[in-house]
Scaffold this motif. Structure first.
Motif, PDB file in Angstrom:
ATOM      1  N   VAL A  68      12.013  12.169 -10.371  1.00  0.00           N
ATOM      2  CA  VAL A  68      11.432  12.661  -9.499  1.00  0.00           C
ATOM      3  C   VAL A  68      10.033  12.539  -9.269  1.00  0.00           C
ATOM      4  O   VAL A  68       8.812  11.688  -8.804  1.00  0.00           O
ATOM      5  CB  VAL A  68      12.537  13.686  -8.992  1.00  0.00           C
ATOM      6  N   GLU A 108       9.507   1.972  -3.729  1.00  0.00           N
ATOM      7  CA  GLU A 108       9.425   2.602  -2.470  1.00  0.00           C
ATOM      8  C   GLU A 108       9.599   3.413  -0.883  1.00  0.00           C
ATOM      9  O   GLU A 108       9.811   4.307  -0.710  1.00  0.00           O
ATOM     10  CB  GLU A 108       8.344   1.587  -1.620  1.00  0.00           C
ATOM     11  N   GLY A 148       8.549  15.236  -1.035  1.00  0.00           N
ATOM     12  CA  GLY A 148       7.680  13.807  -1.112  1.00  0.00           C
ATOM     13  C   GLY A 148       6.228  13.635  -0.664  1.00  0.00           C
ATOM     14  O   GLY A 148       5.822  14.720  -0.180  1.00  0.00           O
ATOM     15  N   TYR A 149       5.887  12.622  -1.062  1.00  0.00           N
ATOM     16  CA  TYR A 149       4.382  12.901  -1.506  1.00  0.00           C
ATOM     17  C   TYR A 149       3.402  13.490  -0.562  1.00  0.00           C
ATOM     18  O   TYR A 149       2.163  13.894  -0.103  1.00  0.00           O
ATOM     19  CB  TYR A 149       3.498  11.989  -2.248  1.00  0.00           C
ATOM     20  N   ALA A 150       3.765  12.551   0.953  1.00  0.00           N
ATOM     21  CA  ALA A 150       3.621  12.415   2.254  1.00  0.00           C
ATOM     22  C   ALA A 150       3.309  14.174   3.218  1.00  0.00           C
ATOM     23  O   ALA A 150       2.985  13.954   4.048  1.00  0.00           O
ATOM     24  CB  ALA A 150       4.480  11.441   3.010  1.00  0.00           C
ATOM     25  N   ARG A 153      -3.712   5.806  -9.824  1.00  0.00           N
ATOM     26  CA  ARG A 153      -3.367   5.330 -10.681  1.00  0.00           C
ATOM     27  C   ARG A 153      -3.292   4.876 -12.223  1.00  0.00           C
ATOM     28  O   ARG A 153      -2.641   4.902 -12.873  1.00  0.00           O
ATOM     29  CB  ARG A 153      -3.926   3.548  -9.924  1.00  0.00           C
ATOM     30  N   LEU A 171       5.911  17.925  -3.425  1.00  0.00           N
ATOM     31  CA  LEU A 171       5.153  16.706  -3.668  1.00  0.00           C
ATOM     32  C   LEU A 171       7.240  16.432  -4.447  1.00  0.00           C
ATOM     33  O   LEU A 171       7.390  15.560  -3.454  1.00  0.00           O
ATOM     34  CB  LEU A 171       5.132  16.329  -5.327  1.00  0.00           C
ATOM     35  N   VAL A 221       4.644   7.369  -9.019  1.00  0.00           N
ATOM     36  CA  VAL A 221       4.855   5.759  -9.214  1.00  0.00           C
ATOM     37  C   VAL A 221       4.019   5.139  -7.747  1.00  0.00           C
ATOM     38  O   VAL A 221       3.274   4.446  -7.789  1.00  0.00           O
ATOM     39  CB  VAL A 221       5.360   4.914  -9.712  1.00  0.00           C
ATOM     40  N   ALA A 222       5.296   5.317  -6.782  1.00  0.00           N
ATOM     41  CA  ALA A 222       4.580   5.316  -5.467  1.00  0.00           C
ATOM     42  C   ALA A 222       3.789   6.085  -4.795  1.00  0.00           C
ATOM     43  O   ALA A 222       2.765   4.483  -4.194  1.00  0.00           O
ATOM     44  CB  ALA A 222       5.778   6.128  -4.488  1.00  0.00           C
ATOM     45  N   ALA A 239       0.706   5.913  -6.608  1.00  0.00           N
ATOM     46  CA  ALA A 239      -0.397   5.014  -7.663  1.00  0.00           C
ATOM     47  C   ALA A 239      -0.438   3.842  -6.693  1.00  0.00           C
ATOM     48  O   ALA A 239      -1.102   3.155  -6.696  1.00  0.00           O
ATOM     49  CB  ALA A 239      -0.234   4.819  -8.867  1.00  0.00           C
ATOM     50  N   ASN A 240       0.564   3.506  -5.864  1.00  0.00           N
ATOM     51  CA  ASN A 240       0.522   2.669  -5.599  1.00  0.00           C
ATOM     52  C   ASN A 240      -0.492   1.808  -3.851  1.00  0.00           C
ATOM     53  O   ASN A 240      -1.139   1.213  -3.532  1.00  0.00           O
ATOM     54  CB  ASN A 240       2.201   2.145  -4.747  1.00  0.00           C
ATOM     55  N   HIS A 241      -0.620   3.144  -3.464  1.00  0.00           N
ATOM     56  CA  HIS A 241      -1.928   3.399  -2.103  1.00  0.00           C
ATOM     57  C   HIS A 241      -2.717   4.345  -2.608  1.00  0.00           C
ATOM     58  O   HIS A 241      -3.395   5.011  -1.931  1.00  0.00           O
ATOM     59  CB  HIS A 241      -1.036   3.438  -1.402  1.00  0.00           C
ATOM     60  N   ILE A 286      -2.362   7.658 -13.604  1.00  0.00           N
ATOM     61  CA  ILE A 286      -1.109   7.488 -14.354  1.00  0.00           C
ATOM     62  C   ILE A 286      -0.895   6.546 -15.454  1.00  0.00           C
ATOM     63  O   ILE A 286       0.054   7.017 -15.981  1.00  0.00           O
ATOM     64  CB  ILE A 286       0.067   7.191 -13.140  1.00  0.00           C
ATOM     65  N   THR A 339       8.681   8.871 -10.237  1.00  0.00           N
ATOM     66  CA  THR A 339       8.593   7.894  -8.993  1.00  0.00           C
ATOM     67  C   THR A 339       7.904   8.538  -7.996  1.00  0.00           C
ATOM     68  O   THR A 339       7.195   7.581  -7.507  1.00  0.00           O
ATOM     69  CB  THR A 339      10.674   8.344  -8.076  1.00  0.00           C
ATOM     70  N   GLU A 340       7.749   9.648  -8.026  1.00  0.00           N
ATOM     71  CA  GLU A 340       6.372  10.047  -6.464  1.00  0.00           C
ATOM     72  C   GLU A 340       5.170   9.635  -7.276  1.00  0.00           C
ATOM     73  O   GLU A 340       4.428   9.010  -6.130  1.00  0.00           O
ATOM     74  CB  GLU A 340       6.847  11.809  -6.415  1.00  0.00           C
ATOM     75  N   GLU A 356       0.795  -1.552   0.139  1.00  0.00           N
ATOM     76  CA  GLU A 356      -0.334   0.206  -0.039  1.00  0.00           C
ATOM     77  C   GLU A 356       0.890   0.852  -0.138  1.00  0.00           C
ATOM     78  O   GLU A 356       0.536   2.230  -0.403  1.00  0.00           O
ATOM     79  CB  GLU A 356      -1.382   0.189   1.473  1.00  0.00           C
ATOM     80  N   ASN A 415      12.818  10.916   0.285  1.00  0.00           N
ATOM     81  CA  ASN A 415      12.580  12.271  -0.315  1.00  0.00           C
ATOM     82  C   ASN A 415      12.854  12.805   1.499  1.00  0.00           C
ATOM     83  O   ASN A 415      12.396  14.114   1.010  1.00  0.00           O
ATOM     84  CB  ASN A 415      12.061  11.570  -1.475  1.00  0.00           C
TER      85      ASN A 415
END
Lengths: 196, 196
Positions: free
Chosen positions: B103, A107, B33-35, B119, B29, B109-110, B112-114, B122, B106-107, A32, A113
């Motif tokens: 960058v 991940e 990072g996305y978080a 998703r 972002l 794609v990560a 999209a994973n959750h 993208i 990557t961010e 996730e 990052n």
DNA sequence: GTCTATACTTCGATAGAC
DNA sequence: GTCTATCGAAGTATAGAC
């Protein structure tokens, strides 16, 4: 002799709960994404109380670092064992196309990052892995006498990059050219392995 | 004619505040990072109140999707403009090694994973980009008569994968073999572009 | 050595004021 | 059309009970 900064006590490294938390964190991370790896969700996934995360790992950064370290070490061992058993180009190529490994890597790079504490840990491992991988690849290429056509370091980046991008795209459901690329590499390797 | 599900009102698309929120989201972002892209942080970065995020974008998923869409569209246009001006192999290779773009990718794609909502968006863009990139690469390779030695789809994956992994590693400070790889590709292209 | 009770912070989101 | 007041849920982390 005790810890210099006594801050707070921590659980033992061999605790079963600790292992379950690490397993849960890794599962959540791969399935996730890192944003899903929160103290509450990890604990729930492990069937434990959220506070235990902070008992066994002082902070979330520590949990991330330990999760990464454990998997990285296992990957490195797996790689070295596989190469020791069969150091062919075919094996090296196969090891570069492991999807789960690629997701894990992506991940963690994304994580690095925005979590500076993890960054150094990941960079150190990346260097380490690249070193043993390069040694194995150089040996395999030398044995076939192809190191003159392409420097092993370049072949390494091409191979790793190809594996990485196919895994990344595969996770998105984008697979244009993947079969062709695999066929191409397989054929090239077969040709090289063939004329010993 | 109004919206079918009237849920809640939204701000206009051409609002200046809206643009500032998108700019802020993109900056956060890429840099953290996305978080780090939370309603509160985005608003602070844009110099606005957190609630405005939900006024202009109903949910955070919507904000992510719109941030991605805007940049993806710009990237695609930039790519097509560059290729229209000069469709050489050199240009295509240079466009594959843009660090900031990598960058961003990557961010997402990560992410999209959750975030399943992102998703599809993208994946759709990835397909689109790959299509125009492949057309350009195939044209360039045909012009040099090298499509017989390597299928353009394979060359595309090798090129993109190499660019991607160098950007990824570069962000971590790992640069082993990067110079050698760039030199190798440059030399190969120069050789091809040379004997027209 | 192991875990719980609990504090404090930040999050996404909505309803309603201007 | 634009923005504010505010809520409930989820986040990390600590101090202290067993």
């Amino acid at each position: 002799m005790t810890t210099s900064t006594p801050a707070r006590r921590l659980g033992t490294t061999d605790s079963q709960s600790r292992t379950r938390l690490l397993d849960a964190a890794e599962r959540l991370l791969v399935e996730e994404g890192y944003a899903a790896v929160t103290s509450r969700r990890v604990a729930a996934e492990a069937g434990l109380k959220p506070q235990l995360v902070h008992y066994y790992f002082r902070t979330m950064d520590d949990l991330f670092a330990e999760t990464f370290r454990r998997r990285a070490e296992a990957n490195l061992e797996r790689f070295e064992r596989a190469v020791a058993a069969d150091g062919s180009l075919h094996t090296l190529w196969r090891l570069s196309t492991d999807a789960r490994g690629a997701v894990f890597t992506t991940e963690f790079v994304a994580l690095a990052n925005h979590r500076k504490a993890i960054r150094a840990e990941i960079a150190r491992y990346a260097e380490r892995f690249r070193t043993v991988q390069l040694a194995a690849l150089a040996a395999a290429m030398d044995a076939r006498g192809v190191s003159e056509h392409m420097p092993p370091e370049v072949a390494q980046l091409l191979m790793t990059g190809l594996g990485q991008i196919m895994a990344l795209e595969g996770a998105l459901g984008v697979t244009t050219g993947h079969d062709a690329a695999v066929a191409y590499v397989d054929a090239a390797i077969a040709r090289l392995e063939g004329d010993g």
